[in-house]
Design a protein around this motif. Structure first.
Motif, PDB file in Angstrom:
ATOM      1  N   LYS A 165       0.828  -1.211   0.000  1.00  0.00           N
ATOM      2  CA  LYS A 165       0.000   0.000   0.000  1.00  0.00           C
ATOM      3  C   LYS A 165       0.862   1.261   0.000  1.00  0.00           C
ATOM      4  O   LYS A 165       0.536   2.249  -0.664  1.00  0.00           O
ATOM      5  CB  LYS A 165      -0.925  -0.001   1.219  1.00  0.00           C
ATOM      6  N   ALA A 166       1.964   1.233   0.732  1.00  0.00           N
ATOM      7  CA  ALA A 166       2.812   2.424   0.856  1.00  0.00           C
ATOM      8  C   ALA A 166       3.686   2.658  -0.366  1.00  0.00           C
ATOM      9  O   ALA A 166       3.962   3.806  -0.728  1.00  0.00           O
ATOM     10  CB  ALA A 166       3.694   2.294   2.097  1.00  0.00           C
ATOM     11  N   THR A 167       4.115   1.580  -1.022  1.00  0.00           N
ATOM     12  CA  THR A 167       5.089   1.723  -2.109  1.00  0.00           C
ATOM     13  C   THR A 167       4.532   1.427  -3.490  1.00  0.00           C
ATOM     14  O   THR A 167       5.109   1.842  -4.491  1.00  0.00           O
ATOM     15  CB  THR A 167       6.290   0.782  -1.881  1.00  0.00           C
ATOM     16  N   GLY A 168       3.430   0.669  -3.546  1.00  0.00           N
ATOM     17  CA  GLY A 168       2.861   0.314  -4.845  1.00  0.00           C
ATOM     18  C   GLY A 168       3.590  -0.812  -5.547  1.00  0.00           C
ATOM     19  O   GLY A 168       3.299  -1.121  -6.703  1.00  0.00           O
ATOM     20  N   CYS A 169       4.541  -1.463  -4.870  1.00  0.00           N
ATOM     21  CA  CYS A 169       5.275  -2.556  -5.498  1.00  0.00           C
ATOM     22  C   CYS A 169       4.383  -3.796  -5.583  1.00  0.00           C
ATOM     23  O   CYS A 169       3.414  -3.934  -4.839  1.00  0.00           O
ATOM     24  CB  CYS A 169       6.549  -2.869  -4.731  1.00  0.00           C
ATOM     25  N   SER A 170       4.710  -4.699  -6.476  1.00  0.00           N
ATOM     26  CA  SER A 170       3.945  -5.928  -6.614  1.00  0.00           C
ATOM     27  C   SER A 170       4.383  -6.930  -5.553  1.00  0.00           C
ATOM     28  O   SER A 170       5.482  -6.835  -4.991  1.00  0.00           O
ATOM     29  CB  SER A 170       4.153  -6.528  -8.000  1.00  0.00           C
ATOM     30  N   ARG A 171       3.522  -7.924  -5.289  1.00  0.00           N
ATOM     31  CA  ARG A 171       3.875  -8.957  -4.316  1.00  0.00           C
ATOM     32  C   ARG A 171       5.009  -9.844  -4.850  1.00  0.00           C
ATOM     33  O   ARG A 171       5.776 -10.409  -4.054  1.00  0.00           O
ATOM     34  CB  ARG A 171       2.651  -9.790  -3.953  1.00  0.00           C
ATOM     35  N   ALA A 172       5.121  -9.957  -6.170  1.00  0.00           N
ATOM     36  CA  ALA A 172       6.218 -10.728  -6.744  1.00  0.00           C
ATOM     37  C   ALA A 172       7.556 -10.060  -6.424  1.00  0.00           C
ATOM     38  O   ALA A 172       8.522 -10.726  -6.031  1.00  0.00           O
ATOM     39  CB  ALA A 172       6.032 -10.852  -8.255  1.00  0.00           C
ATOM     40  N   THR A 173       7.596  -8.724  -6.588  1.00  0.00           N
ATOM     41  CA  THR A 173       8.810  -7.977  -6.239  1.00  0.00           C
ATOM     42  C   THR A 173       9.100  -8.082  -4.756  1.00  0.00           C
ATOM     43  O   THR A 173      10.247  -8.261  -4.333  1.00  0.00           O
ATOM     44  CB  THR A 173       8.651  -6.494  -6.634  1.00  0.00           C
ATOM     45  N   LEU A 174       8.038  -8.001  -3.965  1.00  0.00           N
ATOM     46  CA  LEU A 174       8.190  -8.072  -2.509  1.00  0.00           C
ATOM     47  C   LEU A 174       8.761  -9.424  -2.091  1.00  0.00           C
ATOM     48  O   LEU A 174       9.610  -9.504  -1.184  1.00  0.00           O
ATOM     49  CB  LEU A 174       6.827  -7.837  -1.848  1.00  0.00           C
ATOM     50  N   SER A 175       8.322 -10.486  -2.773  1.00  0.00           N
ATOM     51  CA  SER A 175       8.826 -11.825  -2.469  1.00  0.00           C
ATOM     52  C   SER A 175      10.328 -11.926  -2.746  1.00  0.00           C
ATOM     53  O   SER A 175      11.088 -12.488  -1.952  1.00  0.00           O
ATOM     54  CB  SER A 175       8.067 -12.859  -3.300  1.00  0.00           C
ATOM     55  N   LYS A 176      10.761 -11.353  -3.882  1.00  0.00           N
ATOM     56  CA  LYS A 176      12.184 -11.369  -4.227  1.00  0.00           C
ATOM     57  C   LYS A 176      13.011 -10.598  -3.195  1.00  0.00           C
ATOM     58  O   LYS A 176      14.094 -11.039  -2.791  1.00  0.00           O
ATOM     59  CB  LYS A 176      12.391 -10.762  -5.614  1.00  0.00           C
ATOM     60  N   LEU A 177      12.489  -9.449  -2.772  1.00  0.00           N
ATOM     61  CA  LEU A 177      13.225  -8.630  -1.803  1.00  0.00           C
ATOM     62  C   LEU A 177      13.250  -9.277  -0.433  1.00  0.00           C
ATOM     63  O   LEU A 177      14.240  -9.158   0.306  1.00  0.00           O
ATOM     64  CB  LEU A 177      12.597  -7.231  -1.731  1.00  0.00           C
ATOM     65  N   ALA A 178      12.182  -9.993  -0.091  1.00  0.00           N
ATOM     66  CA  ALA A 178      12.146 -10.705   1.195  1.00  0.00           C
ATOM     67  C   ALA A 178      13.221 -11.785   1.231  1.00  0.00           C
ATOM     68  O   ALA A 178      13.853 -12.025   2.271  1.00  0.00           O
ATOM     69  CB  ALA A 178      10.758 -11.312   1.412  1.00  0.00           C
ATOM     70  N   LYS A 179      13.446 -12.451   0.079  1.00  0.00           N
ATOM     71  CA  LYS A 179      14.497 -13.461  -0.006  1.00  0.00           C
ATOM     72  C   LYS A 179      15.866 -12.832   0.188  1.00  0.00           C
ATOM     73  O   LYS A 179      16.748 -13.410   0.835  1.00  0.00           O
ATOM     74  CB  LYS A 179      14.428 -14.166  -1.361  1.00  0.00           C
ATOM     75  N   ARG A 180      16.043 -11.618  -0.382  1.00  0.00           N
ATOM     76  CA  ARG A 180      17.324 -10.914  -0.202  1.00  0.00           C
ATOM     77  C   ARG A 180      17.573 -10.605   1.271  1.00  0.00           C
ATOM     78  O   ARG A 180      18.688 -10.750   1.768  1.00  0.00           O
ATOM     79  CB  ARG A 180      17.330  -9.607  -0.993  1.00  0.00           C
ATOM     80  N   VAL A 181      16.502 -10.179   1.948  1.00  0.00           N
ATOM     81  CA  VAL A 181      16.633  -9.849   3.374  1.00  0.00           C
ATOM     82  C   VAL A 181      17.030 -11.089   4.160  1.00  0.00           C
ATOM     83  O   VAL A 181      17.922 -11.050   5.021  1.00  0.00           O
ATOM     84  CB  VAL A 181      15.310  -9.262   3.912  1.00  0.00           C
ATOM     85  N   LYS A 182      16.384 -12.234   3.876  1.00  0.00           N
ATOM     86  CA  LYS A 182      16.691 -13.483   4.569  1.00  0.00           C
ATOM     87  C   LYS A 182      18.126 -13.912   4.304  1.00  0.00           C
ATOM     88  O   LYS A 182      18.839 -14.364   5.202  1.00  0.00           O
ATOM     89  CB  LYS A 182      15.729 -14.579   4.124  1.00  0.00           C
ATOM     90  N   GLU A 183      18.548 -13.769   3.038  1.00  0.00           N
ATOM     91  CA  GLU A 183      19.922 -14.144   2.686  1.00  0.00           C
ATOM     92  C   GLU A 183      20.926 -13.249   3.405  1.00  0.00           C
ATOM     93  O   GLU A 183      21.985 -13.704   3.837  1.00  0.00           O
ATOM     94  CB  GLU A 183      20.108 -14.053   1.174  1.00  0.00           C
ATOM     95  N   GLY A 184      20.564 -11.964   3.543  1.00  0.00           N
ATOM     96  CA  GLY A 184      21.441 -11.043   4.249  1.00  0.00           C
ATOM     97  C   GLY A 184      21.567 -11.405   5.721  1.00  0.00           C
ATOM     98  O   GLY A 184      22.656 -11.328   6.303  1.00  0.00           O
ATOM     99  N   VAL A 185      20.448 -11.815   6.322  1.00  0.00           N
ATOM    100  CA  VAL A 185      20.456 -12.212   7.730  1.00  0.00           C
ATOM    101  C   VAL A 185      21.311 -13.470   7.918  1.00  0.00           C
ATOM    102  O   VAL A 185      22.110 -13.566   8.843  1.00  0.00           O
ATOM    103  CB  VAL A 185      19.020 -12.460   8.239  1.00  0.00           C
ATOM    104  N   LYS A 186      21.155 -14.456   6.993  1.00  0.00           N
ATOM    105  CA  LYS A 186      21.934 -15.687   7.073  1.00  0.00           C
ATOM    106  C   LYS A 186      23.419 -15.403   6.941  1.00  0.00           C
ATOM    107  O   LYS A 186      24.264 -16.006   7.621  1.00  0.00           O
ATOM    108  CB  LYS A 186      21.508 -16.647   5.966  1.00  0.00           C
ATOM    109  N   ALA A 187      23.772 -14.469   6.048  1.00  0.00           N
ATOM    110  CA  ALA A 187      25.177 -14.111   5.844  1.00  0.00           C
ATOM    111  C   ALA A 187      25.780 -13.506   7.108  1.00  0.00           C
ATOM    112  O   ALA A 187      26.918 -13.816   7.474  1.00  0.00           O
ATOM    113  CB  ALA A 187      25.312 -13.158   4.674  1.00  0.00           C
ATOM    114  N   LYS A 188      24.996 -12.681   7.790  1.00  0.00           N
ATOM    115  CA  LYS A 188      25.494 -12.045   9.020  1.00  0.00           C
ATOM    116  C   LYS A 188      25.674 -13.077  10.126  1.00  0.00           C
ATOM    117  O   LYS A 188      26.626 -13.026  10.897  1.00  0.00           O
ATOM    118  CB  LYS A 188      24.520 -10.968   9.483  1.00  0.00           C
TER     119      LYS A 188
END
Length: 213
Positions: free
Chosen positions: A187-210
């Motif tokens: 709602k705030a950004t207008g991004c699609s859920r497909a894009t959001l899913s890809k970015l969520a994976k990046r966040v998880k990968e970043g957490v795992k790397a740390k």
């Protein structure tokens, strides 16, 4: 009779209010006052347009829905256009479009002249159907040419896809990291859920790397 102006653009990068001055000028020249303006950035090929349906829910029989062009109202396929048109007719809303001069006659006609109103409704209904069909055809033609261009570019090894909006995506990943809900982020950004899913994976990968560090 209340006049309600509807302004739409397909993407957030486009200015949905671009035609507002033209609608106001049209209304002023006919001594009409625009009671409310409804603005949204949504595809005309979709019925998922909250502002359009908020406009219709605010309308009473005889109110006017004022648009710049019929394609601002619809680039819908035939079945969805019939659904939208049925809702407009059920409420008793008059559609007036700047690119449909026959619709302008509805402004001056008296409420008591039932025969003339029915004739105008028939003519405008036919014209609206025709322009809505042309708008849909234009939409499908542009989509087809776009697909053909992409396929050609892929075949020549030139297609690299749409450039990433790094600033927006960084902000979205920060929102995800803070635990904000997907619905709130969309709602705030207008991004699609497909894009959001890809970015969520990046966040998880970043957490795992740390953690691995």
């Amino acid at each position: 009779m209340l006049v309600r102006a509807y302004l739409r653009a397909s993407t957030r990068e486009q200015d949905a209010t671009r035609a507002k001055a033209d609608l106001v000028r049209f209304a002023n020249e006919r001594d009409l006052r625009i009671a409310a303006t409804y603005v949204e950035n949504e595809s005309g090929a979709s019925l998922a347009r909250p502002e359009l349906f908020r406009l219709l829910s605010d309308c009473h029989p005889g109110d006017m829905l004022l648009v710049e062009q019929v394609d601002r109202l619809s680039r819908l396929n035939a079945s969805d256009w019939e659904r939208l048109k049925s809702e407009i007719q059920r409420i008793g809303v008059r559609v007036v479009a700047l690119d449909l001069p026959t619709s302008w006659n509805q402004i001056a006609i008296s409420e008591g002249d039932d025969i003339q109103r029915r004739m105008l409704d028939a003519v405008n209904g036919m014209m609206l159907d025709m322009l809505a069909a042309l708008a849909r055809k234009d939409y499908e033609d542009r989509r087809r040419r776009q697909r053909q261009g992409i396929e050609k570019a892929k075949g020549e090894g030139l297609y690299k896809g749409r450039p990433e909006d790094r600033e927006r995506n960084t902000a979205i990943m920060q929102m995800l990291a803070k635990g904000q809900s997907w619905s709130a982020i969309v709602k705030a950004t207008g991004c699609s859920r497909a894009t959001l899913s890809k970015l969520a994976k990046r966040v998880k990968e970043g957490v795992k790397a740390k953690v691995a560090e």
